[in-house]
Design an enzyme around this catalytic site. Structure first.
Site, PDB file in Angstrom:
ATOM      1  N   GLY B 470       0.813  -1.212   0.000  1.00 48.69           N
ATOM      2  CA  GLY B 470       0.000   0.000   0.000  1.00 48.69           C
ATOM      3  C   GLY B 470       0.846   1.261   0.000  1.00 48.69           C
ATOM      4  N   THR B 654       2.772   9.710  -3.443  1.00 50.14           N
ATOM      5  CA  THR B 654       2.789   8.553  -2.542  1.00 50.14           C
ATOM      6  C   THR B 654       3.496   8.912  -1.233  1.00 50.14           C
ATOM      7  OG1 THR B 654       4.747   7.728  -3.708  1.00 50.14           O
ATOM      8  CG2 THR B 654       2.636   6.811  -4.358  1.00 50.14           C
ATOM      9  N   GLU B 725       7.405   4.913   7.687  1.00 45.62           N
ATOM     10  CA  GLU B 725       7.128   4.773   9.118  1.00 45.62           C
ATOM     11  C   GLU B 725       7.446   6.044   9.897  1.00 45.62           C
ATOM     12  OE1 GLU B 725       8.139   0.515  10.436  1.00 45.62           O
ATOM     13  OE2 GLU B 725       9.239   0.780   8.581  1.00 45.62           O
TER      14      GLU B 725
END
Ligand SMILES: Cc1cc2nc3c(=O)[nH]c(=O)nc-3n(C[C@H](O)[C@H](O)[C@H](O)COP(=O)(O)OP(=O)(O)OC[C@H]3O[C@@H](n4cnc5c(N)ncnc54)[C@H](O)[C@@H]3O)c2cc1C
Ligand code: SF4
Lengths: 342, 759
Positions: B470, B654, B725
């Site tokens: 994803g 993205t 992250e």
């Protein structure tokens, strides 16, 4: 999920007859072999979890009577057919105008998708979301009478502080029911013995020693309509729901308030409390304390104290007492300040 | 350009739309459990309802009697195969069907296989187990836990880091705090449920399962089943959310493979949301003690961070986020210590920024307290303590743009309008609070292989056994190839998520973009070299331009003087129809065996705090505004701004999307997320998305992501710092800081809920 028979009766009397045939009056309706299903958002969920294990489902969506799907608004009553979807009732402009509390209690419930599926009768009869009730491996007096209550000494943040018993402290989570009980609604149900009208306040039973007996309805009674009287307090009414997030969450505390004001004095107040009680909860003593009074913060706080005088908090839900009081105070003052067409 | 597709700034790639966006939104992307499988049988798990003890009898008769039931795999039926192991590819060494011992609630006790899902589900509900039950230890405060130092228990946590003389510096500090913080158990809850579909064709085993590590799983599954890894294929083309949960393989995969062998047909097991809480990993519960000492001018002289973490009885899973916290600011002296608390729980595992999220939360909440103690603006406090070198090893940072991030975030947020006094900002009935925190994430990369093929019509195929979880890695890998080979992105296809492809490392640690793009870059450059040589060589279409600088553009080789040769002409000159290159990338400092290990599914990470020359981190600054009702005290976050610098940004769309998702998750961690444990029974109680709350759309009002330009050639050939992250690190502390600013209440235990503010 257990295999079950599925039947789609075509009118109310056929539904009642089928239910009568397959149920036993001595068994509490929540455990009856045959169960009705409308939107299915509660029933199908509990069947998947193994909480409800009916052998037969009677789908009410095939009932032909048009009134079941209609909202009729007259000068003094709003009449909802039992199969009207939550979304439709929430969006009806005339309801928003004449009784905002009704529309708000629906609009602030669940999600758009669920509101489009769920029926008003099903909403009123939704069962608790107590985590220990929802999962069959825990002892739970409501699901399995006599097995005990895992919530009493377990995690009980979402549990009730009003109307509890030593056998069950599960919250009644529905929002619409708070509006209905505040507004003196009446349920119309058809059963083996014909049609009867049940004051909404009599519909739900306190858990007491029998938390598995939840309502006054027999297993073969079908709700056909809900009548809500329109009175002097209906215009000035609102629903305040406090929750962990902005949408799609059950109430931690809610207040349904309707006021008939005489200047700054309260002629009549109608108050119900959600998220804090085991059943839809009318706060009558608090209402009476306000009658004839000037509604200021002190009066509202005094009423809130009365409303929660009997509260019995447990380990994780003690915050619901101050929160419930403040929710009610805020709701009273915000309702007082509403701009209402005279 | 719109908000979702920010205009690229310096060192940023175009916001190319995801190449699989259309497939995903039209439901045509095949997630593992969707892939067509003929004659499939359905598996449903039965799990334990106690957390500690052993199975004295398993009663399967009623389950077997359900029409359609084909087989039940239960305790004892796995004796022929080897037990799972705990490590990088294995989630836990708890071997449910090998053993009658129950190590945690919800442990697998059987797998029912039936003709239909319904029959399998019904039968699984009818399985009854008799247990010899023991009193379990649920968590930190339970009796019967075993506590041990974490140092040396995990290859990722070798020692407690320290610098200077903490005790002396702390004792001498003019201003100090000593506080405790905690974070709860959290579960990933990816929307795509966990599943395994397995079948055998002769001795060949194929498994469809959402996986962040197809090569690693191939090796580990083969080991358990005692077969040749060459006979195992793991397929995972699309993954509907992973966040670390699909990184390590769980015991279920081998159980389903054994079931498929027994019934002689494909078996598919989709795990229910409820059962996933116990049969998969989760974020460990943590506790922290933080001590900070500083001079009156705000300069920190001592930093102490001690952590305690709950893990299972058997496995030493270490969170250990002190590596990042001890290198965050210019501390002077540092003391760290991490301890493991073994309880009767399933083994925790990686969850989006596993070490940083809880540890940086504690650090940043403490930094805010310290700023208050010093009477200093919290952003200014960070600025004063900005380090030249990291305090532990004295190494330089490969690049560090934290202060730039704070400056740009503060500007966009309007931080200067913040009134310092607690409780001084208000909007009608709402208390307003503003808070800040730093985000940090180590920049690593691992060995990776890729194959790139170019045909003379300009079509490019990129293959690498990485995983589209994803993040958009499929798109950025395609973008890298399109840019290097001078073709339109529409002409690029990218294949990932299959263990028969060139191996890529586990998609964890935000290494994918850097590792995959570096390998793709290498393969593309090899293709370019061959094309360039042929183009300018004897008989080539650009013969005689040997000294020119060459580029690839618009399906042609072009020179700096404007000459160009179409791809097809170059291909003709070479007398070939397709050009294919296989490349292996290994980060600087890799061991001689690093690439060999890649083929065995073991990723050797480099970067972060591992390298000799410098430490490598990406940074960000997050500023939030909270509103708290002055009376009923519900907490909302109407505004959040994050500015992040992460080397080359491959694709601004993205990248923004990842950071935005991270920040939203961070808000959830601050206010909502917690897996509740019944302490009496060591059982999770809120095992569904009704009770396990995460933010919904209505909770997120204004959210701004600022991409701060940064160039860093030291990190890897692609110049990329992973940012998948980064976004959710620090957010919860920023919210806690804002809640304090609004109310004067310092909440140290997450999540921050209405009850913390009302009583
Ligand atoms: C995630 C989630 C969030 C939710 N959030 C909220 C919320 O915030 N507030 C809120 O109020 N509700 C909430 N709900 C509950 C939801 O509103 C109810 O599930 C729904 O209203 C039930 O209606 P239904 O028609 O689907 O009922 P069903 O599931 O079909 O039936 C429910 C019960 O009513 C009985 N029944 C239905 N119709 C009749 C009838 N005519 N006569 C006699 N018996 C009947 C059924 O036998 C069954 O026992 C939520 C539900 C979910 C799943
Ligand atoms: S509170 Fe009621 S519903 Fe919940 S476990 Fe106890 S008895 Fe069951």
């Amino acid at each position: 999920m257990r295999p079950f028979a599925y039947e789609r009766p075509t009118n109310v009397s056929a539904a009642v007859a089928a239910a009568s045939h397959f149920t036993d009056a001595r068994v509490p309706p929540t455990q009856a072999n045959a169960q009705f299903i409308a939107g299915g958002t509660n029933m199908a969920d509990y069947m998947k979890l193994g909480v409800a294990q009916p052998e037969r489902l009677l789908d009410l969506n095939g009932l032909a009577e048009p009134a079941l799907r209609q909202i009729r608004i007259s000068d003094d009553t709003i009449r909802f057919g039992a199969l009207v979807r939550m979304g439709e009732a929430a969006d009806r402009a005339e309801i928003k105008r004449r009784c905002p509390l009704l529309a708000e209690s629906l609009k602030l419930a669940a999600s758009g998708q669920i509101r489009n599926m769920a029926s008003l009768a099903g909403n009123v009869l939704q069962r608790t979301r107590c985590e220990y009730f929802r999962e069959t491996s825990w002892p739970c007096n409501k699901r399995e009478p006599g097995s005990g209550c895992a919530a009493l000494e377990g995690l009980n943040r979402q549990h009730a502080v009003l109307g509890t018993s030593d056998t069950c402290i599960a919250t009644y989570h529905g929002d619409f029911a708070q509006a209905l009980i505040a507004l003196d609604a009446v349920i119309e149900a058809e059963g083996r013995k014909g049609l009867r009208r049940i004051p909404f306040a009599k519909l739900h039973h306190l858990p007491g020693d029998t938390p598995n007996i939840e309502t006054d309805l027999a297993a073969d009674e079908v709700i056909v309509a809900i009548d809500v009287p329109i009175r002097a307090w209906s215009h000035r009414s609102r629903f305040l729901k406090i929750r962990d997030r902005e949408s799609y969450a059950f109430a931690l505390a809610s207040a349904a308030v309707a006021l008939d004001m005489d200047g700054d004095k309260v002629r009549q107040a109608r108050i119900a409390l959600g998220g804090v009680a085991t059943v839809p909860w009318r706060a009558r003593a608090a209402e009476e304390a306000l009658h004839g009074k000037v509604l200021d913060r002190d009066a509202a706080e005094a009423a809130a104290e009365i409303a929660f005088a009997e509260a019995k908090p447990r380990e994780h839900n003690a915050f619901k007492v101050p929160l419930g009081k403040r929710t009610l105070v805020r709701a009273l003052l915000e309702t007082r300040d509403m701009k209402v067409p005279s | 350009m719109n908000q979702a597709a920010p205009a690229p700034k310096e060192n940023m790639g175009n916001p190319v739309p995801r190449i699989d966006a259309r497939l995903k939104v039209t439901g045509q992307a095949g997630y593992p459990a969707d892939l067509a499988t003929a004659n499939v049988a359905y598996g449903v798990l039965a799990t334990s309802t106690i957390a500690k003890g052993s199975i004295s009898a398993l009663r399967l008769e009623r389950a077997r009697a359900v029409p359609g039931v084909l087989d039940i795999v239960s305790v004892g039926d796995m004796d022929e195969v080897d037990k799972p192991e705990f490590g990088n590819t294995g989630a836990s060494s708890i071997a449910p069907l090998h053993d009658k011992t129950i190590f945690h609630d919800g442990q697998i006790i059987a797998l029912v296989v039936a003709e239909t899902f319904e029959a399998a589900a019904e039968a699984a509900m009818l399985i009854r187990a008799d247990y010899a039950q023991e009193t379990p230890s649920a968590s930190f405060d339970s009796r019967g836990t075993r506590i041990e130092p974490a140092a040396g228990k995990s290859p990722m946590y070798k020692e407690n880091l320290k610098a200077g003389d903490f005790d002396a510096a702390y004792a001498a500090a003019a201003v100090k705090i000593d506080q405790k913080y905690s974070t709860p158990t959290q579960h990933h809850n990816p929307i795509e449920l966990f599943s395994t579909t397995a079948w055998w064709q002769g001795d060949q085993l194929t498994v469809h399962e959402p996986s962040q590590n197809v090569t690693g799983w191939k090796t580990e599954l083969a080991r358990q089943l005692k077969i040749d890894p060459a006979n195992v294929r793991i397929v995972s083309p699309y993954i509907g959310g992973a966040f670390g949960s699909k990184g390590p393989m769980t015991a279920r995969t081998a159980i389903v493979a054994v079931a498929a062998r027994r019934v002689g047909r494909p078996v598919r097991c989709v795990v229910s949301r409820l059962q996933a809480y116990d049969t998969q990993t989760y974020r460990a519960e943590t506790r922290h003690r933080i001590r900070i000492g500083a001079n009156r001018d705000g300069r920190i002289t001592a930093f102490g961070h001690e952590g305690w973490e709950v893990t299972s009885r058997l496995d030493p899973y270490v969170v250990g986020g002190t590596s990042a916290t001890s290198r965050m600011y210019n501390y002077g002296s540092v003391l760290t210590r991490v301890s493991l608390v073994h309880a009767d729980r399933n083994t925790p595992g990686y969850m989006r920024s596993p070490p940083e999220t809880p540890y940086v939360y504690a650090l940043e909440n403490a930094m805010d307290e310290m700023a208050v103690e010093l009477g200093m603006d919290p952003v200014e406090f960070r600025r004063i303590n900005e380090p030249e070198k990291e305090p532990i090893g004295g190494k330089p940072f490969s690049s560090r743009s934290l202060i730039k991030c704070y400056d740009q975030a503060a500007e966009a947020f309007g931080w200067s309008k913040r009134e310092a006094a607690v409780g001084s900002m208000r909007d009608g009935d709402w208390l307003v609070g503003m808070g800040c925190a730093t985000a940090i994430y180590p920049t690593a990369a691992a060995p990776c292989a890729a194959r790139v093929r170019l045909t003379d019509d300009g079509h490019v195929r990129v293959q690498s056994g990485s995983h589209e979880i994803g993040t958009g890695v499929r798109t950025v890998a395609g973008q890298m190839a399109a840019e290097r080979l001078g073709v339109d992105i529409d002409k690029v296809s990218v294949e990932m998520g299959d263990s028969t492809l060139p191996p890529a490392p586990v998609s964890g640690g935000s290494i994918s973009t850097a590792s995959v793009c570096s390998a793709v870059l290498k393969a593309c450059d090899a293709i370019r070299e061959k094309l360039f040589a042929a183009a300018v060589g004897e008989g080539g279409p650009l013969a005689g331009s040997g000294k020119a600088k060459l580029e690839m553009e618009k399906e042609a080789v072009v020179t700096d003087s404007g000459k160009s040769a179409r791809l097809s002409d170059v291909f003709n000159a070479m007398q070939i129809g397709a050009l294919e290159e296989y490349a292996e990338f290994a980060p600087k400092g890799s061991s001689p065996e690093a690439l060999k290990k890649l083929y065995a599914g073991q990723a050797e990470f480099h970067g972060g705090d591992q390298d000799e020359d410098s430490v490598k981190y990406a940074y960000g600054a997050e500023l939030v505004e909270v509103r708290i009702n002055s009376y009923t005290r519900e907490i909302r976050v109407p505004r959040i701004v994050g500015a992040f610098a992460a080397g080359r940004i491959m694709n601004t769309r993205t990248a923004r999307s990842q950071l935005m998702g991270g920040m939203i998750w961070g808000i959830g961690q601050a206010l909502h997320e917690a897996t509740e444990i019944d302490q009496r029974h060591a059982r999770y109680v809120n095992r569904d998305l009704q009770d396990y709350l995460v933010p919904v759309n209505a909770d997120i009002k204004q959210l701004e992501v600022i991409l701060v330009p940064e160039v860093d050639h030291a990190v890897n050939p692609a110049g990329v710092k992973g940012l998948g992250e980064l976004g959710n690190v620090g957010t919860a502390a920023a919210v806690a800081s804002a809640v304090y600013h609004a109310t004067g209440r310092r909440i140290r235990d997450l999540p921050i809920r209405i009850e913390d503010l009302i009583v």
